[in-house]
Scaffold this active site. Sequence first.
Site, PDB file in Angstrom:
ATOM      1  N   GLU A  75      -4.716  -6.894  15.403  1.00 42.37           N
ATOM      2  CA  GLU A  75      -4.220  -5.578  14.983  1.00 42.37           C
ATOM      3  C   GLU A  75      -5.354  -4.554  15.044  1.00 42.37           C
ATOM      4  OE1 GLU A  75      -0.645  -4.288  12.065  1.00 42.37           O
ATOM      5  OE2 GLU A  75      -2.320  -5.216  11.038  1.00 42.37           O
ATOM      6  N   LYS A 126       0.838  -1.197   0.000  1.00 45.01           N
ATOM      7  CA  LYS A 126       0.000   0.000   0.000  1.00 45.01           C
ATOM      8  C   LYS A 126       0.880   1.258   0.000  1.00 45.01           C
ATOM      9  CE  LYS A 126      -3.612   2.094   2.859  1.00 45.01           C
ATOM     10  NZ  LYS A 126      -4.548   1.879   3.964  1.00 45.01           N
ATOM     11  N   GLU A 168      10.608  -4.614   4.442  1.00 38.64           N
ATOM     12  CA  GLU A 168      10.723  -6.033   4.072  1.00 38.64           C
ATOM     13  C   GLU A 168      10.341  -6.233   2.609  1.00 38.64           C
ATOM     14  OE1 GLU A 168       9.052  -4.737   6.547  1.00 38.64           O
ATOM     15  OE2 GLU A 168       9.304  -5.868   8.414  1.00 38.64           O
ATOM     16  N   HIS A 180      -4.478 -33.675  18.419  1.00 38.64           N
ATOM     17  CA  HIS A 180      -3.356 -34.512  18.852  1.00 38.64           C
ATOM     18  C   HIS A 180      -2.247 -33.665  19.440  1.00 38.64           C
ATOM     19  CE1 HIS A 180      -5.022 -38.133  16.932  1.00 38.64           C
ATOM     20  NE2 HIS A 180      -5.624 -37.210  16.203  1.00 38.64           N
ATOM     21  N   LYS A 239       9.257  -0.453  14.331  1.00 36.30           N
ATOM     22  CA  LYS A 239       9.849  -0.180  13.010  1.00 36.30           C
ATOM     23  C   LYS A 239      10.897   0.921  13.128  1.00 36.30           C
ATOM     24  CE  LYS A 239       5.639  -0.896  10.290  1.00 36.30           C
ATOM     25  NZ  LYS A 239       4.714  -0.238   9.398  1.00 36.30           N
ATOM     26  N   GLY A 258      -4.929  -2.113   5.330  1.00 42.37           N
ATOM     27  CA  GLY A 258      -4.131  -3.238   4.837  1.00 42.37           C
ATOM     28  C   GLY A 258      -4.758  -4.590   5.133  1.00 42.37           C
ATOM     29  N   ARG A 259      -5.194  -4.790   6.365  1.00 42.57           N
ATOM     30  CA  ARG A 259      -5.721  -6.108   6.757  1.00 42.57           C
ATOM     31  C   ARG A 259      -7.141  -6.341   6.241  1.00 42.57           C
ATOM     32  NH1 ARG A 259      -4.580  -2.795  10.769  1.00 42.57           N
ATOM     33  NH2 ARG A 259      -6.154  -2.032  12.232  1.00 42.57           N
TER      34      ARG A 259
HETATM   35  C1  G6Q Z   1      -2.508  -3.910   8.069  1.00 41.85           C
HETATM   36  C2  G6Q Z   1      -1.277  -3.286   8.453  1.00 41.85           C
HETATM   37  C3  G6Q Z   1      -0.029  -3.992   7.950  1.00 41.85           C
HETATM   38  C4  G6Q Z   1       0.326  -3.687   6.500  1.00 41.85           C
HETATM   39  C5  G6Q Z   1       1.763  -4.136   6.257  1.00 41.85           C
HETATM   40  C6  G6Q Z   1       2.187  -3.932   4.840  1.00 41.85           C
HETATM   41  O1  G6Q Z   1      -3.592  -3.485   8.321  1.00 41.85           O
HETATM   42  O2  G6Q Z   1      -1.300  -1.949   8.142  1.00 41.85           O
HETATM   43  O3  G6Q Z   1      -0.091  -5.378   8.109  1.00 41.85           O
HETATM   44  O4  G6Q Z   1      -0.562  -4.302   5.646  1.00 41.85           O
HETATM   45  O5  G6Q Z   1       2.603  -3.469   7.117  1.00 41.85           O
HETATM   46  O6  G6Q Z   1       2.095  -2.599   4.484  1.00 41.85           O
HETATM   47  P1  G6Q Z   1       2.230  -2.134   3.000  1.00 41.85           P
HETATM   48  O7  G6Q Z   1       1.127  -2.747   2.214  1.00 41.85           O
HETATM   49  O8  G6Q Z   1       2.172  -0.652   3.012  1.00 41.85           O
HETATM   50  O9  G6Q Z   1       3.567  -2.650   2.515  1.00 41.85           O
END
Ligand code: G6Q
Length: 558
Positions: A363, A215, A221, A394, A523, A277-278
């Site tokens: 989150e 996003k 990463e 199990h 971060k 994002g989620r």
């Molecule tokens: C979700 C969070 C988080 C996000 C990641 C990736 O709600 O905001 O999990 O999706 O940190 O972020 P980017 O899509 O910006 O790389």
Amino acid sequence: MRSARVISNIKSSLVQTPAWQRLVVHHNDMQRVHMMDLFKKNPNRFNDFSLQFEGILLDYSKNIITSKTMDHLFYFARKQRVKEWRHKMFTGGNVNNTEGRAVLHTALRNRSGQPVMHNGKDVMPDVLAQLDKMRAFTDNVRSGEWKGYTGKPITNIINIGIGGSDLGPNMACRALCPFADGLRVHFVSNVDATQLSNRLAKCNPETTLFIVASKTFTTQETITNAESSKNWFLAHPDVKQSDVAKHFVAISTNKEKVEAFGIDPVNMFEFWDWVGGRYSLWSTIGLSIALYIGMDQFIEMLEGAHAMDEHFLNEPFDTNMPVILAMIGIWYGNFFGAESSAILPYDHNLRLLPAYLEQADMESNGKSVDRDGRQTTYSTGKIIWGAEGINGQHAFYQLLHQGTLLIPTDFIASVNNKSCNLENHGNILASNFIAQTEALMRGRDAKETRLQLRNAGIDMKEIEMHLPHMTFQGNQPSNSIVLDSLTPRSFGSLIAMYEHKIFVQGIIWNLNSYDQWGVELGKKLARNILDELEKGETLYEHDSSTEGLLQWFFNRRK
Ligand code: G6Q
């Protein structure tokens, strides 16, 4: 509840409200009630506490509830203005108040033809345009018309993303693998190069397409993995810089960064800051899903989610699945003191659902300050955990059956499991699914245990010795969620149901479920420490543990 540090001195007064206090009083009456007695008293309990939605059954009768409990819970939901907030979310209001954003993932699956307004503008034309773009692209790639740099069609897709840009599409692709019909899709999220290197070692650059899903397009990463992938690609003989366009596409809200990375904006799929994002698997972030199962099936998934949105919007609370699940969760968390809740899919294809819901729920609602900046005086988000049910039996189910904790569970299964197609396997799976909720509720009393041991020919002395170990009280609550079968449509409904459950709980606790400030500090500190690791010296002030760890790395790395 966490207590050592007070973050805000202004306290929320939710626990003083009449609705909360009613539940406190009612809990006093209910806390020693055994579910088995509730079933004895009411033979109709399954009918009274279950409902169906499009071939999805929710049986919530194995909970420590009566109709009075549900009345009190729905009263609480009304008092917390769940209806009003629901309206606000669906109509583009400022629900994510700390970031000044709307929360409109429901618009991404709005199949009604109705406009969805945001800041005076209908967002639907942009949403539909991106869906069209996804269709054109996925048709192209899936049909083999889209060619790699040597003229070969694409066979492997690697989605590079993390968190919300990974977990949703990854989980959806695993869940819907019976609908895949050609392309192989892989997910790389970890900056630990093991994951990327292992994947690249198995891929041919001529036939691999990378989706860089971010996003912000600044996530360390993801950008590191994307750069390494580009370097790997460019390192192959005869690959030219201009070939990147044939093998890298991006999904982002950040055009500038995408261009700076070297991806042609023509190959960029957009979404908007009103998609968290989620909550983004319904957006272009779902491109990997659409490549895997085809755009028609992707739309089916959106349709299923939209149908659940309509159900959530229009059903009264007492027949509303997300509201019921949310309020039962509140009942255990805030009144019985449950601290965790387990997600137990009896479906191998849903094995990533627990990890997905860990993020979606924790989150969103793992917060101790309410949306008005006041310290909560009540517990909020629970620890969400789980694993494939049958494997868990199990492993960790011992604690569910005989441990000291109350752990409400969601059991999820399909009646017709498309990929469980070997004779007998399906019945074994289903029998365990059904038996576990029964066992968790019933437990086994001394009388029954004694009889069983006597029938097995065990002598009295040994029976008495074994008795306390083999007896358990049961009364562990569960919801059973049964799909007719796991299809893109039912999958969409299932995930939307959980999204709305999380929303309702956030409203009850007066939280902003759509920010995630808690993850920022780590971060930031990691950036400082990266600086120190790269330079090989301490540059910032640290506590002795952090300093000790840094020195350990300095001294021992080779
Ligand atoms: C979700 C969070 C988080 C996000 C990641 C990736 O709600 O905001 O999990 O999706 O940190 O972020 P980017 O899509 O910006 O790389």
